[in-house]
Every structure is written in C-alpha cells, then in structure tokens.
Design a protein around this motif. Structure first.
Motif, mmCIF file in Angstrom:
data_model
loop_
_atom_site.group_PDB
_atom_site.id
_atom_site.type_symbol
_atom_site.label_atom_id
_atom_site.label_comp_id
_atom_site.label_asym_id
_atom_site.label_seq_id
_atom_site.Cartn_x
_atom_site.Cartn_y
_atom_site.Cartn_z
ATOM 1 N N ILE A 63 0.845 -1.199 0.000
ATOM 2 C CA ILE A 63 0.000 0.000 0.000
ATOM 3 C C ILE A 63 0.879 1.247 0.000
ATOM 4 N N SER A 64 1.924 1.253 0.821
ATOM 5 C CA SER A 64 2.758 2.462 0.875
ATOM 6 C C SER A 64 3.521 2.640 -0.445
ATOM 7 N N TYR A 65 3.827 1.536 -1.139
ATOM 8 C CA TYR A 65 4.460 1.668 -2.465
ATOM 9 C C TYR A 65 3.493 2.359 -3.444
ATOM 10 N N GLY A 66 2.214 1.948 -3.396
ATOM 11 C CA GLY A 66 1.203 2.568 -4.270
ATOM 12 C C GLY A 66 1.125 4.072 -4.005
ATOM 13 N N LEU A 67 1.157 4.451 -2.730
ATOM 14 C CA LEU A 67 1.077 5.875 -2.378
ATOM 15 C C LEU A 67 2.339 6.615 -2.839
ATOM 16 N N TRP A 68 3.508 5.959 -2.682
ATOM 17 C CA TRP A 68 4.776 6.558 -3.125
ATOM 18 C C TRP A 68 4.720 6.841 -4.623
ATOM 19 N N LEU A 69 4.248 5.840 -5.397
ATOM 20 C CA LEU A 69 4.184 5.975 -6.855
ATOM 21 C C LEU A 69 3.220 7.101 -7.239
ATOM 22 N N PHE A 70 2.065 7.118 -6.576
ATOM 23 C CA PHE A 70 1.061 8.146 -6.857
ATOM 24 C C PHE A 70 1.636 9.527 -6.553
ATOM 25 N N TYR A 71 2.326 9.636 -5.412
ATOM 26 C CA TYR A 71 2.890 10.935 -5.022
ATOM 27 C C TYR A 71 3.903 11.409 -6.064
ATOM 28 N N TYR A 72 4.881 10.554 -6.414
ATOM 29 C CA TYR A 72 5.934 10.993 -7.328
ATOM 30 C C TYR A 72 5.397 11.236 -8.738
ATOM 31 N N MET A 73 4.365 10.447 -9.163
ATOM 32 C CA MET A 73 3.862 10.615 -10.529
ATOM 33 C C MET A 73 2.902 11.789 -10.659
ATOM 34 N N PHE A 74 1.950 11.893 -9.720
ATOM 35 C CA PHE A 74 0.865 12.851 -9.929
ATOM 36 C C PHE A 74 0.902 14.069 -9.017
ATOM 37 N N VAL A 75 1.522 13.974 -7.853
ATOM 38 C CA VAL A 75 1.547 15.141 -6.952
ATOM 39 C C VAL A 75 2.817 15.945 -7.221
ATOM 40 N N ALA A 76 3.991 15.312 -7.040
ATOM 41 C CA ALA A 76 5.248 16.035 -7.278
ATOM 42 C C ALA A 76 5.562 16.066 -8.781
ATOM 43 N N GLY A 77 5.196 15.011 -9.494
ATOM 44 C CA GLY A 77 5.456 14.939 -10.941
ATOM 45 C C GLY A 77 6.946 14.881 -11.278
ATOM 46 N N THR A 78 7.753 14.348 -10.361
ATOM 47 C CA THR A 78 9.208 14.380 -10.582
ATOM 48 C C THR A 78 9.834 12.994 -10.709
ATOM 49 N N LEU A 79 8.995 11.974 -10.908
ATOM 50 C CA LEU A 79 9.527 10.607 -10.917
ATOM 51 C C LEU A 79 10.606 10.450 -11.998
ATOM 52 N N ALA A 80 10.284 10.831 -13.242
ATOM 53 C CA ALA A 80 11.230 10.629 -14.348
ATOM 54 C C ALA A 80 12.463 11.508 -14.150
ATOM 55 N N LYS A 81 12.226 12.770 -13.785
ATOM 56 C CA LYS A 81 13.353 13.706 -13.645
ATOM 57 C C LYS A 81 14.347 13.244 -12.568
ATOM 58 N N LEU A 82 13.827 12.754 -11.442
ATOM 59 C CA LEU A 82 14.727 12.397 -10.337
ATOM 60 C C LEU A 82 15.302 10.989 -10.471
ATOM 61 N N TYR A 83 14.490 10.073 -10.974
ATOM 62 C CA TYR A 83 14.869 8.658 -10.868
ATOM 63 C C TYR A 83 15.461 8.040 -12.137
ATOM 64 N N VAL A 84 15.277 8.708 -13.317
ATOM 65 C CA VAL A 84 15.775 8.067 -14.544
ATOM 66 C C VAL A 84 17.120 8.674 -14.942
ATOM 67 N N PRO A 85 18.191 7.841 -15.006
ATOM 68 C CA PRO A 85 19.501 8.391 -15.388
ATOM 69 C C PRO A 85 19.463 8.906 -16.831
ATOM 70 N N ASN A 86 20.170 10.015 -17.117
ATOM 71 C CA ASN A 86 20.241 10.490 -18.503
ATOM 72 C C ASN A 86 21.479 9.888 -19.179
ATOM 73 N N LEU A 87 21.674 10.242 -20.457
ATOM 74 C CA LEU A 87 22.756 9.641 -21.236
ATOM 75 C C LEU A 87 24.123 9.935 -20.618
ATOM 76 N N GLU A 88 24.258 11.186 -20.176
ATOM 77 C CA GLU A 88 25.510 11.623 -19.539
ATOM 78 C C GLU A 88 25.812 10.781 -18.282
ATOM 79 N N ASP A 89 24.739 10.531 -17.489
ATOM 80 C CA ASP A 89 24.898 9.703 -16.277
ATOM 81 C C ASP A 89 25.417 8.321 -16.649
ATOM 82 N N LEU A 90 24.844 7.750 -17.726
ATOM 83 C CA LEU A 90 25.207 6.381 -18.096
ATOM 84 C C LEU A 90 26.597 6.309 -18.718
#
Ligand code: HEM
Length: 212
Positions: A63-90
C-alpha cells in the motif's frame, strides 16, 4: 568565514513513506528468513506467526508503495526527472561516482555530485533506486500477492511457470533487497559527515557542503 546553508531536499510524504517502507522491508527480510529456514531461525515464535507478520508487512509495503508511486507521478510529478539516469549519467556519471565511492572518498576529495531538489540523486543512486523502486519492488509485491492467494489465482500462477518458479523468484528478489539494504546504509553514511544524508530523511533539510 564559514556559514551553514540548507536546502529542502525530502518532502514529508517521501520521508513518511521511506521509514514505513524501511520498517516493512526489514520485517519482511527477518520473517522471510524464518519462513525459508525454519530449522535455523526462530525469532517470532511459531512458523504461523512468522507468516502472519510477513503477510501483514507485505500488505503495508504494497500500500505504501502505491502511495509513493502516486505521489511521485501525480503530486510532485518528478519521478522521471529524479529517478531516470540520462545519457551523460550512463556514459560517465556512474563511473565518476563509483570512482569517488571506491577511491576519492578515502583521499578526502569532494563528492562530484551536488544535490538540488531537482537533481537530488547522483548517477549511481538514480540507477540503483530506479531498479529497486520500479523493477524489484513491483516484482516482489506481485509475486507476494500471487503466493498469498495460491488457490484463487491458480491459473495465473500456472501462466508464470508454476509455484516453484514463483517461490524462487520471490526468494531471489528478497536476496537482492537484503544486499541492497547493507550497501544502501553504508553508502548513505559517506556524506560530508556520517549522518549528513540521514538528516534530510528525518526533517527534510540537508546542509550544503562548504567548498571554500
Ligand atoms: C533501515 C533501513 C534503511 C535506512 C537506514 C535507510 C537510509 C536512507 C538514507 C539515509 C537516505 C537518504 C540518502 C540517500 O538517498 O542515500 C535514504 C534514501 C532512500 N532510500 Fe533508504 N534506508 C533504509 C531502507 C530502505 C529500503 C528498504 C528502501 C527500498 C526498498 C529504501 C529506498 C530509498 C530511496 C528510494 C531513497 C530516496 C528517497 C527520495 O528522496 O526520494 N531505503 N535511505
């Protein structure tokens, strides 16, 4: 003259999720050990009580994972920006960061990554957290749900390869969590002081390192 500067790095919902999740995962690992190796581990009394606690912690983590996902995707909207490495990172960031952890840290050289609310994870953290949060945690939750409902979900279990495949997958992912916990806690102590990275997980604010 040195002055202390702070940035607000970890919002309250993330902090509440993190510590609830940490307690849940640690409980799952310990009860899981008793369920898997009952002849060697007996911490929670009977086998049945270990299973009950394991299932309860599993539900709390799910349940807390579902809330975490909802928060980062729809409330903060920063899931991709914070969690996905970019080309430079890789291409170079991950290696620069690993070199810091394995070598430069011990020579007292500065961390190449400087956290900001928009870029709070270094390239290694991004890769590790992405794997943990968007691959391993959903997989361990899904296999756990199937294992908790063997008879009603019989058909689905056969599709994924049967109960043995399911139990092995659940156990292997759990081993990854076990290993992650040790590495995660150790790396978290490598800030400019051992608890520098723990502070923002408690009150949200991280002290900016003074480079002068
Ligand atoms: C007793 C166990 C744990 C301790 C002491 C701990 C400690 C910390 C600390 C100090 C941080 C902030 C610094 C950093 O990002 O490295 C952090 C962040 C994080 N931890 Fe843990 N952790 C624990 C368990 C876990 C578990 C079990 C998971 C996932 C399954 C996890 C996932 C994360 C994530 C995703 C972040 C970044 C959160 C964000 O700012 O969005 N941690 N943890």
């Amino acid at each position: 003259m040195s002055h202390k500067e702070y940035i607000y790095l970890t919002p309250m919902p993330v902090r509440i999720w993190h510590w609830l999740n940490a307690l849940g995962i640690v409980t799952l690992c310990i009860t899981g050990l008793q369920i898997r190796f009952p002849e060697y581990v007996n911490i929670f009394g009977t086998y049945k009580s270990a299973i009950t606690l394991h299932n309860t912690a599993g539900i709390v983590v799910s349940i807390s994972y579902g809330l975490w996902l909802f928060y980062y995707m729809f409330v903060a909207g920063t899931l991709a920006k914070l969690y996905v490495p970019n080309l430079e990172d890789l291409k170079s960031g991950i290696f620069r960061q690993a070199f810091f952890y394995f070598f430069n840290y011990f020579l007292g050289r500065p961390n190449p990554h400087h956290s900001t609310p928009d870029n709070k994870f270094n390239p290694m953290q991004k890769a590790a957290y992405l794997m943990i949060m968007l691959v391993l945690l959903p997989l361990v939750i899904l296999t756990g749900i199937l294992l908790m409902n063997v008879s009603p979900l019989r058909e689905l279990i056969l599709i994924v390869g049967g109960i043995k495949v399911l139990v092995s997958a659940h156990f292997l992912i759990a081993c990854c969590f076990f290993a992650f916990l040790f590495v995660h806690i150790y790396l978290a102590t490598l800030g400019h002081s051992p608890f520098a990275h723990f502070k923002p997980m408690w009150d949200g604010w991280e002290e900016v390192e003074d480079h002068h």
